[in-house]
Scaffold this active site. Structure first.
Site, mmCIF file in Angstrom:
data_model
loop_
_atom_site.group_PDB
_atom_site.id
_atom_site.type_symbol
_atom_site.label_atom_id
_atom_site.label_comp_id
_atom_site.label_asym_id
_atom_site.label_seq_id
_atom_site.Cartn_x
_atom_site.Cartn_y
_atom_site.Cartn_z
ATOM 1 C CE LYS A 207 -2.729 2.763 3.520
ATOM 2 N NZ LYS A 207 -3.970 2.387 4.464
ATOM 3 C CE LYS A 209 -1.375 6.956 4.388
ATOM 4 N NZ LYS A 209 -2.886 7.171 4.542
ATOM 5 C CG ASP A 237 -5.314 5.819 2.416
ATOM 6 O OD1 ASP A 237 -6.045 6.512 2.008
ATOM 7 O OD2 ASP A 237 -5.043 5.483 3.529
ATOM 8 C CG ASN A 239 -5.543 9.415 4.328
ATOM 9 O OD1 ASN A 239 -4.387 9.235 4.366
ATOM 10 N ND2 ASN A 239 -6.340 8.615 4.965
ATOM 11 C CD GLU A 262 -6.732 2.609 2.972
ATOM 12 O OE1 GLU A 262 -6.001 1.468 2.722
ATOM 13 O OE2 GLU A 262 -6.461 3.119 3.981
ATOM 14 C CG ASN A 291 -8.402 4.828 7.040
ATOM 15 O OD1 ASN A 291 -7.879 4.298 6.386
ATOM 16 N ND2 ASN A 291 -8.312 5.977 7.764
ATOM 17 C CG ASP A 315 -7.169 0.710 13.912
ATOM 18 O OD1 ASP A 315 -7.170 -0.048 14.980
ATOM 19 O OD2 ASP A 315 -6.129 1.819 13.518
ATOM 20 C CG HIS A 341 -6.367 3.145 9.815
ATOM 21 N ND1 HIS A 341 -6.206 3.303 11.054
ATOM 22 C CD2 HIS A 341 -5.716 4.126 9.357
ATOM 23 C CE1 HIS A 341 -5.707 4.444 11.545
ATOM 24 N NE2 HIS A 341 -5.529 4.965 10.437
ATOM 25 C CG ASN A 343 -2.903 6.011 13.029
ATOM 26 O OD1 ASN A 343 -4.130 5.711 13.643
ATOM 27 N ND2 ASN A 343 -2.830 6.946 12.176
#
Ligand SMILES: O=C([O-])C(=O)C[C@H](O)[C@@H](O)C(=O)[O-]
Ligand SMILES: [Mg+2]
Length: 447
Positions: A207, A209, A237, A239, A262, A291, A315, A341, A343
């Site tokens: 994946k 970011k 992703d 976001n 995503e 997410n 998550d 998900h 962090n």
């Protein structure tokens, strides 16, 4: 209530910090230190249970407010303890209801379910009492003995542009460790990182970011990843930072290269994130994960009724472990897919992810983890390991890990060097782009 299970004698809340790389996302740049809260609960049989959740002063306060509601009760009451603390603990002010919908970090604490750390520690104790791994106590019990993990790739900025105290590991003998704190702003560097991660951890899927550079540049990196790893499931992703129109353009010709995507876009021009995602699916035929637009059961109701998502990244730190597995059961029954998900986190949360995934039924997707950027900073004596792209669930009771209190107290010392424990990805960005401000519709390096 009569219960013959052990009585809880102590609960400690210990804020901790660990080192991170200058990783980029829509929210900005990760600081040199990330923070987490560790919960350690002991019972009168002499057992210890542990849990971990996000850092931040408010989350520490929430957890501390739970102590009198937990100590003195029996571990057999773990379900009612968790619902009681959720309803009676400290509640921070300032919730504007935006949740994670914009990846605005000031909202993160309202999405985090701090009680997950207590739930996890109690499940650890219950598992030890019953002689069963935690995943046996979740949902319909253990569904698999191995959990597939993906390689989470981030663009990473040159930390020498700042005077912040990032670690330099470039002389490490471990190939991945020598790369993980170094600048990675080009496709070639991302691909190099993917090879090093694959060599160390055996990842099959990746994946990227996004939400960092212009979308065309990020898609070029996605194409290069697929070229180098043709059998991998590849996901990006951003976001929700792309407009619907941009997302459709960037994704043209990407079916077969992207396995799914995503949160490509989010709310805009009077339409909700769920409505926009549905339109994105109509236009591209790509499967989407989120997410951001299904972060609680009420949002999920709307996402599901519009068939706006295919994969819910539930998550456990945002849903509780039992809530995340319950989501896994619903998704499986409805022909949808569960994932998680993440962090930044320590090895206690790695066990939280692994046990939740082990109890989620059906064909789940490979799990996110930021752990590869933290690997080596252990708070347990026997961390779970990612090998051949999977984590094997141990047969040992509870989480199958043993907390290392010396390491926890060292991580607490590091935490205490910080002026405050809240995450702020805008600080390091100021060195790159003076006056930089978070904008949920602009990739962080595009200003
Ligand atoms: O999948 C995601 O949306 C994330 O991992 C969001 C996180 O905020 C991640 O980007 C991070 O921690 O930097
Ligand atoms: Mg995401």
């Amino acid at each position: 209530m009569l219960s013959k299970t052990p009585v809880i004698t102590d609960m400690k809340v210990i804020p901790c910090a660990g080192y991170d790389s200058m990783l980029l996302s829509l929210s900005g740049a990760h600081s040199p230190l990330f923070t987490r809260n560790i919960v350690v609960i002991t019972d009168n049989s002499g057992n210890t249970g542990v849990g971990e959740v996000h850092g931040g002063d408010d989350i520490t306060k929430i957890l501390e407010s739970y102590v009198p509601l937990v100590v003195g009760r029996t571990i057999g009451e773990y379900k009612s303890i968790v619902s009681c603390i959720r309803n009676n603990g400290y509640v921070p002010g300032g919730n504007d209801g935006q949740g994670l919908q914009k990846l605005d970090l000031s909202n993160l604490k309202f999405v985090v379910h701090a009680e997950t750390a207590v739930e996890c520690a109690l499940l650890d104790l219950m598992g030890k009492f019953l002689g069963l791994p935690v995943c046996e106590l979740l949902g319909d019990g253990q569904q698999r003995d191995k959990v597939v993990i993906l390689g989470y790739l981030f663009y990473c900025q040159d930390h020498t542009k700042t005077d912040m105290k990032y670690l330099d590991e470039s002389d490490s003998d471990d190939k991945w460790f020598s790369l993980r704190r170094r600048t990675a702003m080009t496709t070639d560097r991302i691909v190099e990182n993917a090879y090093a991660m694959k060599e160390k951890y055996g990842f099959k899927d990746f994946k990227l970011k996004g939400g960092v550079l212009n979308g065309w540049e990020e898609m070029e990196t996605v194409r290069a990843l697929k070229k180098n790893f043709p059998d991998a499931r590849i996901n990006i992703d951003p976001n929700g930072s792309w407009t619907l129109e941009q997302a459709i353009r960037y994704c043209q010709g990407m079916n077969g290269i992207l396995t799914y995507i995503e949160d490509p876009c989010g709310e805009e021009r009077g339409f909700s994130g769920r409505e926009i995602m549905r339109e994105f699916k109509n236009a591209t035929g790509l499967q989407v994960a989120t997410n951001m637009i299904a972060t609680d059961w009420r949002q999920f109701y709307h996402a599901a009724s519009q068939t706006a998502v295919d994969i819910v990244l539930a998550d456990p730190h945002f849903w509780t472990m039992s809530g995340s597995v319950r989501m896994g059961q619903v998704l499986n029954d409805w022909g949808l897919t569960w994932g998680s998900h993440s962090n930044n986190h320590f090895d206690i949360s790695l066990a939280i992810f692994a046990h939740s995934a082990a109890a989620a039924p059906g064909n789940i997707t490979a799990l996110d983890t930021h752990y590869v950027y933290q690997d080596g900073q252990y708070l347990t004596k026997n961390p779970m390991e990612i090998r051949n792209g999977v984590i094997e669930i141990r047969k040992e009771p509870g989480l199958g890990i043993e907390v290392d209190m010396d390491a926890v107290m060292k991580a607490n010392e590091l935490y205490r060097t910080l002026p405050y424990g809240d995450r702020n990805d805008g600080v390091a960005m100021q060195y790159l782009i003076p006056g930089w401000k978070f904008d949920h519709k602009k990739p962080c390096m595009v200003r």
